[in-house]
Design a protein around this motif. Sequence first.
Motif, PDB file in Angstrom:
ATOM      1  N   ASN A 349       0.815  -1.229   0.000  1.00  0.00           N
ATOM      2  CA  ASN A 349       0.000   0.000   0.000  1.00  0.00           C
ATOM      3  C   ASN A 349       0.844   1.271   0.000  1.00  0.00           C
ATOM      4  O   ASN A 349       0.442   2.282   0.591  1.00  0.00           O
ATOM      5  CB  ASN A 349      -0.954   0.012   1.199  1.00  0.00           C
ATOM      6  CG  ASN A 349      -2.086  -0.977   1.043  1.00  0.00           C
ATOM      7  OD1 ASN A 349      -2.936  -0.832   0.162  1.00  0.00           O
ATOM      8  ND2 ASN A 349      -2.105  -1.999   1.878  1.00  0.00           N
ATOM      9  N   ARG A 401      -3.965   7.045  -2.498  1.00  0.00           N
ATOM     10  CA  ARG A 401      -4.158   6.002  -1.489  1.00  0.00           C
ATOM     11  C   ARG A 401      -5.326   5.091  -1.867  1.00  0.00           C
ATOM     12  O   ARG A 401      -5.254   3.869  -1.693  1.00  0.00           O
ATOM     13  CB  ARG A 401      -4.410   6.662  -0.123  1.00  0.00           C
ATOM     14  CG  ARG A 401      -4.462   5.702   1.035  1.00  0.00           C
ATOM     15  CD  ARG A 401      -3.125   5.072   1.332  1.00  0.00           C
ATOM     16  NE  ARG A 401      -2.118   6.055   1.717  1.00  0.00           N
ATOM     17  CZ  ARG A 401      -0.857   5.732   1.979  1.00  0.00           C
ATOM     18  NH1 ARG A 401      -0.463   4.476   1.896  1.00  0.00           N
ATOM     19  NH2 ARG A 401       0.007   6.662   2.313  1.00  0.00           N
ATOM     20  N   ARG A 402      -6.378   5.672  -2.414  1.00  0.00           N
ATOM     21  CA  ARG A 402      -7.536   4.879  -2.822  1.00  0.00           C
ATOM     22  C   ARG A 402      -7.165   3.912  -3.956  1.00  0.00           C
ATOM     23  O   ARG A 402      -7.531   2.726  -3.929  1.00  0.00           O
ATOM     24  CB  ARG A 402      -8.665   5.812  -3.258  1.00  0.00           C
ATOM     25  CG  ARG A 402      -9.945   5.088  -3.645  1.00  0.00           C
ATOM     26  CD  ARG A 402     -11.092   6.063  -3.852  1.00  0.00           C
ATOM     27  NE  ARG A 402     -10.808   7.075  -4.855  1.00  0.00           N
ATOM     28  CZ  ARG A 402     -10.638   8.367  -4.613  1.00  0.00           C
ATOM     29  NH1 ARG A 402     -10.722   8.832  -3.371  1.00  0.00           N
ATOM     30  NH2 ARG A 402     -10.378   9.218  -5.588  1.00  0.00           N
ATOM     31  N   ARG A 405      -4.874   1.072  -2.602  1.00  0.00           N
ATOM     32  CA  ARG A 405      -5.591   0.053  -1.831  1.00  0.00           C
ATOM     33  C   ARG A 405      -6.320  -0.918  -2.754  1.00  0.00           C
ATOM     34  O   ARG A 405      -6.342  -2.130  -2.524  1.00  0.00           O
ATOM     35  CB  ARG A 405      -6.588   0.726  -0.870  1.00  0.00           C
ATOM     36  CG  ARG A 405      -5.953   1.217   0.421  1.00  0.00           C
ATOM     37  CD  ARG A 405      -7.022   1.433   1.485  1.00  0.00           C
ATOM     38  NE  ARG A 405      -7.960   2.483   1.097  1.00  0.00           N
ATOM     39  CZ  ARG A 405      -7.846   3.751   1.444  1.00  0.00           C
ATOM     40  NH1 ARG A 405      -6.840   4.139   2.202  1.00  0.00           N
ATOM     41  NH2 ARG A 405      -8.756   4.641   1.073  1.00  0.00           N
ATOM     42  N   SER A 408      -3.678  -3.135  -4.380  1.00  0.00           N
ATOM     43  CA  SER A 408      -3.124  -4.050  -3.388  1.00  0.00           C
ATOM     44  C   SER A 408      -4.066  -5.214  -3.134  1.00  0.00           C
ATOM     45  O   SER A 408      -3.641  -6.371  -2.993  1.00  0.00           O
ATOM     46  CB  SER A 408      -2.849  -3.305  -2.076  1.00  0.00           C
ATOM     47  OG  SER A 408      -2.375  -4.182  -1.079  1.00  0.00           O
TER      48      SER A 408
END
Length: 446
Positions: A349, A401-402, A405, A408
């Motif tokens: 992440n 970040r979205r 994620r 990931s």
Amino acid sequence: MKNLNILFATMPMDGHFSPLTSLAVHLKAQGCDVRWYVGGAYGEKVKKLELAHYPYTKAQDLNQENLDKLFPEASKIRGTAARIRFDINRVFLHPVPNFIEDLTAIYAEWPFDLIVHDVLFLGGSMIREILPVKSVAVGVSPLFESDNNLPPMGLGKIPARSWPGRLAQKVLNYLVQDILFKPCDDLHNKIRVQHGLAPTSDSLFDYAVRSADLYLQSGVPSFEYPRQHISPNVRFVGAMLPHHRGVKQRFEHADKALVAKRVILVTQGTVEKDVEKILAPTLQAFADDPGTLVIATTGGSCTAELRKRFPQEHFIIEDFIDFHSVMNFASVYVTNGGYGGVMLGLQHNLPIVAAGVHEGKSEIAARVGYCGVGVNLKTETPKPRQIRQAVDQVLNDVSYRRNIRKMSLEFSEYNANELAMQYIQDLVAKPLEPIITKPASLSAMG
């Protein structure tokens, strides 16, 4: 899978050798007789995996340590396409006849059923047409099969979205595939004819993908561009990473990382020795920011010099650091775009700041930006200000970040070794079939 003789064969370079090590160990554990053909110091790495090693005999040991000495003229080449063309011809194509001679000698001593090779070990691609063996090529970089939706591979371009852009992309594809890289295709076909094989109309990159009975692509589909077509032998298997014994080392600076405002992990990999490209600029960028912990792994290049030059308490500079242990503490991953490191970062992440051009890294960096999981700086020599701005950007914009994620999570759905083994099982269960290449006239070879 028991009693299957499998020969791994790779270029003697970390990015080509290391991603295949985990699969090799896994296949041995399933009862296969796994051996490895590779040159130089990589023989010792094979032995540490408890596998039998076949050294280069006829083939010259070209590796990441001696390329500059063997080909000093490469440093004078200007232009991404010209450098890629040089690397393909001198590093990957010229050794093929010697690879074939070595592989043929190994087969005479130990008839292997299957050859598993990194996609740019081109002797593995061709030996499938010479010996009665099946072949598995491993994509250790983004998939570089051509596609009408995509720009040419190697230049770090992203797919065009507008009609004028698509038209320009079509022209660029023609220029690159039919003009700039034609000398590579010509050399490839010359080598084929010398070995009694028909020339092929496929470009070298397409041949490397399509010629294998099975093509295992390291990575996941969402880290690829949208395509009109993917060859039926291609299988995405998730991240193919170096063999890890499963014992995660404790990060000795964990306490320091836990109290830092943010933690930046920066690397140039093991091939790039010029620390002024990324390591030094990243350290300069945060020299006056004691709240930011910078962890720099040098790959053994100028570690002592960098420690003396950057003695700040908030800097940790080491030759090597176990990424499995340190990435849990990092906030951002700054890299020149090594494929395995990028995939490992995404699994952890981590938003990515990528600054790489040569050795195919422009393609990886381009995908980082295109997929919204980081910033592509589009240079090998970023300024400290660029690095700092990019770090702030990926940390302050929640979209990164979205996106990370989501990707990931996709990585977590793939078990690379198990998937690869299943695809190999399916392959060996089928009868051996002749490879049919798209013919090209000898006159087309120039």
